[in-house]
Motif scaffolding. Structure first.
Motif, PDB file in Angstrom:
ATOM      1  N   GLN A 131       2.532   1.032  -9.850  1.00 19.49           N
ATOM      2  CA  GLN A 131       1.066   1.640 -10.575  1.00 19.49           C
ATOM      3  C   GLN A 131       0.379   0.361 -10.955  1.00 19.49           C
ATOM      4  OE1 GLN A 131       2.118   4.202 -13.439  1.00 19.49           O
ATOM      5  NE2 GLN A 131       2.508   5.764 -11.996  1.00 19.49           N
ATOM      6  N   LEU A 141     -11.699   4.946  -7.174  1.00 19.79           N
ATOM      7  CA  LEU A 141     -10.338   5.447  -6.247  1.00 19.79           C
ATOM      8  C   LEU A 141      -9.566   6.167  -7.097  1.00 19.79           C
ATOM      9  CD1 LEU A 141      -8.651   5.219  -3.428  1.00 19.79           C
ATOM     10  CD2 LEU A 141      -7.608   3.187  -4.723  1.00 19.79           C
ATOM     11  N   VAL A 142      -9.066   5.861  -8.345  1.00 21.97           N
ATOM     12  CA  VAL A 142      -8.381   6.465  -8.984  1.00 21.97           C
ATOM     13  C   VAL A 142      -8.873   7.721  -9.989  1.00 21.97           C
ATOM     14  CG1 VAL A 142      -6.654   4.472  -9.325  1.00 21.97           C
ATOM     15  CG2 VAL A 142      -8.433   4.711 -10.994  1.00 21.97           C
ATOM     16  N   ILE A 158       2.288   1.775  -3.442  1.00 22.70           N
ATOM     17  CA  ILE A 158       1.115   2.222  -4.234  1.00 22.70           C
ATOM     18  C   ILE A 158       0.732   3.711  -4.181  1.00 22.70           C
ATOM     19  CG2 ILE A 158      -1.530   1.939  -4.946  1.00 22.70           C
ATOM     20  CD1 ILE A 158      -1.072  -0.967  -4.831  1.00 22.70           C
ATOM     21  N   LEU A 159       0.671   4.170  -2.971  1.00 22.70           N
ATOM     22  CA  LEU A 159       0.280   5.544  -2.624  1.00 22.70           C
ATOM     23  C   LEU A 159       1.509   6.467  -2.720  1.00 22.70           C
ATOM     24  CD1 LEU A 159      -1.412   5.116   0.932  1.00 22.70           C
ATOM     25  CD2 LEU A 159      -2.477   5.699  -1.276  1.00 22.70           C
ATOM     26  N   THR A 160       2.541   6.012  -2.958  1.00 21.12           N
ATOM     27  CA  THR A 160       3.728   7.032  -3.091  1.00 21.12           C
ATOM     28  C   THR A 160       3.996   6.952  -4.640  1.00 21.12           C
ATOM     29  OG1 THR A 160       5.389   5.160  -2.778  1.00 21.12           O
ATOM     30  CG2 THR A 160       5.003   6.770  -1.100  1.00 21.12           C
ATOM     31  N   GLY A 161       3.420   5.938  -5.355  1.00 19.47           N
ATOM     32  CA  GLY A 161       3.688   6.056  -7.041  1.00 19.47           C
ATOM     33  C   GLY A 161       4.636   5.220  -7.414  1.00 19.47           C
ATOM     34  N   GLN A 185       0.795  -1.111  -0.038  1.00 20.93           N
ATOM     35  CA  GLN A 185      -0.172   0.001   0.114  1.00 20.93           C
ATOM     36  C   GLN A 185       1.070   1.229   0.091  1.00 20.93           C
ATOM     37  OE1 GLN A 185      -2.854  -0.032   3.308  1.00 20.93           O
ATOM     38  NE2 GLN A 185      -4.124  -1.733   2.263  1.00 20.93           N
ATOM     39  N   VAL A 186       1.960   1.204   0.914  1.00 20.79           N
ATOM     40  CA  VAL A 186       2.902   2.484   0.604  1.00 20.79           C
ATOM     41  C   VAL A 186       3.366   2.612  -0.520  1.00 20.79           C
ATOM     42  CG1 VAL A 186       4.862   3.358   1.571  1.00 20.79           C
ATOM     43  CG2 VAL A 186       3.294   2.636   3.255  1.00 20.79           C
TER      44      VAL A 186
END
Length: 131
Positions: free
Chosen positions: A36, A56-57, A30-33, A27-28
């Motif tokens: 993807q 969400l996106v 994905i959230l930081t990019g 999750q971290v």
């Protein structure tokens, strides 16, 4: 012997703790990019998460901004009415001398300097003996 305390290690709890740690790291990322996910991948692998993932996106139709034609139909005021609170019908504007002919402005002359700027020697143009 009654004061002795024993703890039992449950193997499933260790496995669960490792899985939760992996999910947290995922999750971290994905959230930081750093990682993807494509919506086609989500649709193929987890179809039950497809609609929430699109929301969400921001790809879901309900999360898109409304076009201007639909904004007029809603109760939310748009344009100058929404910003100022004045409707165009409340304004009274009168234009005077509408029949007067158009008169072009006279050509203005430019401002001429009294003196020329001083020329400064460029140090690159100077010849300096080398050696």
């Amino acid at each position: 012997m009654k004061e002795v305390e024993t703890r039992r290690v449950v193997p499933i709890s260790i496995i669960t703790l490792i899985c939760v740690g992996i999910l947290a790291i995922f999750q971290v990322l994905i959230l930081t990019g750093a990682y993807q996910i494509k919506t086609a991948t989500v649709k193929k692998m987890a179809p039950w998460l497809y609609e929430p993932f699109r929301k969400l996106v921001g790809e879901h139709p309900s999360s898109r901004p409304m076009p201007m034609a639909k904004q007029g139909e809603t109760s939310v005021p748009a344009g100058i009415t929404g910003i100022v609170g004045i409707t165009p019908e409340e304004l009274s504007v009168t234009l005077e001398n509408m029949d007067a002919p158009f008169v072009p402005l006279e050509k203005l002359e430019g401002v001429h300097p009294v003196s020329q700027p001083e020329k400064v020697k460029d140090p690159v143009d100077e010849t300096i003996p080398v050696g």
